[in-house]
Design an enzyme around this catalytic site. Structure first.
Site, short mmCIF file in Angstrom:
data_model
loop_
_atom_site.label_atom_id
_atom_site.label_comp_id
_atom_site.label_asym_id
_atom_site.label_seq_id
_atom_site.Cartn_x
_atom_site.Cartn_y
_atom_site.Cartn_z
CG HIS A 76 -77.97 -27.61 -94.21
ND1 HIS A 76 -76.99 -28.24 -94.06
CD2 HIS A 76 -78.72 -27.97 -95.49
CE1 HIS A 76 -76.76 -29.43 -95.34
NE2 HIS A 76 -77.99 -29.01 -96.09
CG ASP A 122 -75.15 -28.53 -91.29
OD1 ASP A 122 -76.21 -28.36 -90.90
OD2 ASP A 122 -74.77 -28.73 -92.56
CD GLN A 211 -76.81 -29.65 -103.88
OE1 GLN A 211 -76.43 -30.07 -104.73
NE2 GLN A 211 -76.27 -29.32 -102.83
N GLY A 212 -79.73 -33.25 -101.53
CA GLY A 212 -80.97 -34.05 -100.87
C GLY A 212 -80.35 -35.18 -100.14
CG ASP A 213 -77.31 -37.69 -101.22
OD1 ASP A 213 -78.18 -38.31 -101.26
OD2 ASP A 213 -76.60 -37.67 -102.24
CB SER A 214 -78.06 -32.28 -96.38
OG SER A 214 -77.16 -31.55 -97.47
N1 ARG Z 1 -76.17 -29.19 -99.13
C1 ARG Z 1 -76.55 -30.59 -99.69
C2 ARG Z 1 -77.77 -30.88 -99.27
O1 ARG Z 1 -78.73 -30.17 -98.57
C3 ARG Z 1 -75.39 -31.59 -99.60
C4 ARG Z 1 -74.41 -31.30 -100.58
C5 ARG Z 1 -73.12 -32.34 -100.32
N2 ARG Z 1 -72.51 -31.79 -101.38
C6 ARG Z 1 -71.40 -32.39 -101.87
N3 ARG Z 1 -70.54 -32.01 -102.58
N4 ARG Z 1 -70.91 -33.69 -101.15
O2 ARG Z 1 -78.54 -31.98 -99.45
#
Ligand code: ARG
Length: 257
Positions: A76, A122, A211-214
Site C-alpha cells: 500500500h 500487503d 501512520q508513516g510507519d507502514s
Molecule cells: N497504514 C499506516 C501507514 O500507512 C500504518 C498504520 C499502522 N497502524 C497501527 N495501528 N499499527 O503508515
C-alpha cells in the site's frame, strides 16, 4: 495612558504564565518521543531500517534492506507509484539531516494478489539503483513458525506519527510490542487472516506503529517477521497493529531478491 500601561503589564504577565504552563509541557513531551510510546533509536544499531521518500525528500513509509539493493516494504506504500518518483533513504536517523545514502528506485514489485491492506498480501519489493554496503535483515521462512508465537516481544521501528492523527517523528523511533494470538486479533478485526497477517500490541494499547510507519519492519529472533500494514487508529486498547506476515510470502519475496 495608565490604562494602556496596565494592559501592557497584564498581557506580559499573562504571556509569561502561558509560556510556563503551555510551552513547558510541550518541551517535556519531547523528553519521551514516540512511534506511539517509543524511544529514539539509531540506524547504526538497526542498519537495515530505511525510509521511503518522494523526490522532494518527504518521508512517507518505512522499509527493510534485505539485500544490498533490495528493500521490502508494504504494497500500500508503493502501489500506483512510479519507481522514478521514489527514493530510499538509508542511515539517516534525523530526517532533517543529510546523513547516509539516498538511493533511486529502478523497479517496484507489488505482490500480484494485493488489492487493499485489510485484504492481505500487503508486501512489495523495491530494487535500488546501487548496492548499499550495510547489514541486511533475513526474511522469516515457512519453517520459522516459532517466531510467531503469541507473547514474543517484537521490535517495531519507524519515522511515522507519534499519535493517531498526530505529526510524524523527525527521528527514528523504536518500541517493543508483544505478538497477539490469532484469536485476539480476529476478535478485534473480522478481516484478520493468519495466513497473510500477524498482530502485535499490548491489551491496554499505548505502544504501536502509526501512520508513516507502514512498510517498516516487525522483527523477532533476528528476522523480518512482518511489515507494518494497518490498524484502527493507533495504540488503542483492544486494537493491535496489523502487520503483513512475511513467512508465508518467503518464496515469492525471495524470488525478487
Ligand atoms: N497504514 C499506516 C501507514 O500507512 C500504518 C498504520 C499502522 N497502524 C497501527 N495501528 N499499527 O503508515
Amino acid at each position: 495612558m495608565a490604562k494602556t500601561l496596565h494592559r501592557l503589564i497584564v498581557s506580559v504577565v499573562v504571556s509569561a504564565l502561558a509560556s510556563i504552563f503551555f510551552i513547558a509541557p510541550a518541551a517535556n513531551a519531547d523528553v519521551s518521543p514516540m512511534i506511539v510510546g517509543g524511544t529514539r533509536a539509531s540506524t547504526s544499531t538497526y542498519p537495515w531500517v530505511v525510509y521511503l521518500a518522494s523526490t522532494s525528500g518527504s518521508q512517507f513509509c518505512g522499509g527493510t534492506l534485505t539485500k544490498a539493493n533490495k528493500v521490502v516494504t508494504a504494497a500500500h506504500c508503493v502501489k500506483g507509484r512510479s519507481a522514478a518518483s521514489t527514493r530510499v533513504v538509508h542511515g539517516r536517523d534525523d530526517k532533517q539531516s543529510t546523513a547516509g545514502t539516498v538511493a533511486n528506485v529502478t523497479k517496484i514489485w507489488v505482490h500480484p494478489s494485493y488489492t487493499t491492506a485489510t485484504a492481505g498480501y500487503d508486501v512489495a519489493v523495491l530494487t535500488l539503483d546501487r548496492n548499499i554496503s550495510s547489514a541486511t535483515l533475513p526474511l522469516a521462512t515457512p519453517s520459522d513458525t516459532a517466531l510467531y508465537t503469541a507473547g514474543n516481544s517484537a521490535l517495531i521501528l519507524g519515522w511515522g506519527t507519534t499519535s493517531s492523527g498526530g505529526s510524524a517523528s523527525r527521528y527514528l523511533l523504536k518500541a517493543n510490542v508483544p505478538l497477539t494470538s490469532d484469536a485476539t486479533c480476529k476478535s478485534a478485526y473480522s478481516q484478520y487472516s493468519n495466513t497473510s497477517m500477524v498482530c502485535a500490541g499490548f491489551p491496554q494499547g499505548g505502544v504501536d506503529t502509526c501512520q508513516g510507519d507502514s512498510g517498516g519492519p516487525l522483527v523477532f529472533g533476528g528476522k523480518l517477521i512482518g511489515d507494518t500494514s494497518w490498524g484502527r487508529g493507533c495504540a488503542g486498547a483492544g486494537y493491535p497493529g496489523v502487520y503483513g506476515r512475511i513467512a508465508p510470502y518467503y518464496s515469492v519475496i525471495n524470488a525478487q531478491l
